[in-house]
Design an enzyme around this catalytic site. Structure first.
Site, PDB file in Angstrom:
ATOM      1  CG  ASN A  24      -2.107   0.896   1.071  1.00 45.44           C
ATOM      2  OD1 ASN A  24      -1.983   2.036   0.665  1.00 45.44           O
ATOM      3  ND2 ASN A  24      -3.272   0.375   1.408  1.00 45.44           N
ATOM      4  CD  GLN A  80     -13.311   1.860   1.168  1.00 48.74           C
ATOM      5  OE1 GLN A  80     -12.245   1.776   0.588  1.00 48.74           O
ATOM      6  NE2 GLN A  80     -13.595   2.833   2.025  1.00 48.74           N
ATOM      7  CB  THR A  88     -11.564   7.107  -4.579  1.00 51.00           C
ATOM      8  OG1 THR A  88     -10.407   6.469  -4.050  1.00 51.00           O
ATOM      9  CG2 THR A  88     -12.379   7.751  -3.468  1.00 51.00           C
ATOM     10  CG  HIS A  91      -8.687  -2.370 -10.457  1.00 49.29           C
ATOM     11  ND1 HIS A  91      -7.613  -2.336 -11.298  1.00 49.29           N
ATOM     12  CD2 HIS A  91      -8.871  -3.679 -10.164  1.00 49.29           C
ATOM     13  CE1 HIS A  91      -7.167  -3.561 -11.516  1.00 49.29           C
ATOM     14  NE2 HIS A  91      -7.924  -4.399 -10.818  1.00 49.29           N
ATOM     15  CG  HIS A  93      -9.010  -2.010  -4.210  1.00 55.23           C
ATOM     16  ND1 HIS A  93      -9.781  -1.181  -4.983  1.00 55.23           N
ATOM     17  CD2 HIS A  93      -8.729  -1.311  -3.083  1.00 55.23           C
ATOM     18  CE1 HIS A  93      -9.972  -0.032  -4.359  1.00 55.23           C
ATOM     19  NE2 HIS A  93      -9.342  -0.091  -3.197  1.00 55.23           N
ATOM     20  CG  HIS A  95      -8.327  -1.657   1.783  1.00 56.38           C
ATOM     21  ND1 HIS A  95      -7.370  -0.679   1.670  1.00 56.38           N
ATOM     22  CD2 HIS A  95      -9.368  -1.275   0.992  1.00 56.38           C
ATOM     23  CE1 HIS A  95      -7.805   0.261   0.855  1.00 56.38           C
ATOM     24  NE2 HIS A  95      -9.016  -0.081   0.427  1.00 56.38           N
TER      25      HIS A  95
END
Length: 185
Positions: A24, A80, A88, A91, A93, A95
């Site tokens: 990250n 999200q 935002t 794509h 993903h 976390h």
């Protein structure tokens, strides 16, 4: 390798044919990584069944490695899905954040504060990625590594992210060669 429209090949530490994991840019806790679908689609519903299955298997495998590598007691795994949820970068993903019962900034009564930090991070991610992918990597210009979840967190340098990615890739390589014990499940 692209995360939406951003080049992230040098941040990758694990790849399959349908998913990959990257370190990250602005980790909320040490070990905060992302697992992404190889095909850049904005929503979970846009993935084919084989892509979704591989993505979830990759989340599980990367989670085991992160928990082992960072000596965590557990993981926060979050996705999200869509703008309304705070996404935002268009794509898919996940976390993955290693968590500890003690010594974790978000432990105890602050446990849910990690989700507010994720929302804040997602809000500036497109701009931060654009800056990092355009920046140079002259070692004289490198900023110190910062991994604390505060307002002053600056994006890490590409060199810092590559170093962590190489370290994490070593866990997968050792596992492939059979040189490590199975990670706790």
């Amino acid at each position: 390798m692209l995360f939406s429209t951003f080049e992230v090949t040098r941040q990758a530490f694990h790849r399959t044919s349908l998913a990959y994991a990257i370190v990250n840019l602005k980790p909320i806790v040490p070990g905060h990584v992302l697992v992404c679908s190889t095909r850049p689609v904005p929503r979970l519903v846009d993935l084919r069944e084989d892509e979704l299955a591989e993505l979830m298997c990759t989340v599980q495998r990367v989670g085991r490695v992160i928990e082992h590598a960072y000596k965590a007691d557990g993981l926060t795994i979050a996705c999200q899905d869509g703008r309304a949820s705070g996404q935002t970068v268009p794509h898919v993903h996940f976390h993955i954040l290693p968590r500890n019962l003690r010594g974790d900034r978000f432990a105890g009564s602050q446990n849910d504060a990690v989700y507010r930090e994720l929302e804040k991070q997602e809000g500036t991610l497109p701009q931060d990625l654009a800056v990092t992918s355009q920046s140079h990597t002259d070692s004289r210009d490198l900023e110190p590594l910062r991994m604390d979840a505060d307002e002053a967190r600056e994006p890490r340098t590409l060199e810092d992210m590559e170093q962590e990615a190489r370290w994490l890739a070593g866990f997968f390589e050792a596992d492939r060669r059979g040189n490590v014990h199975k990670f706790k499940s």
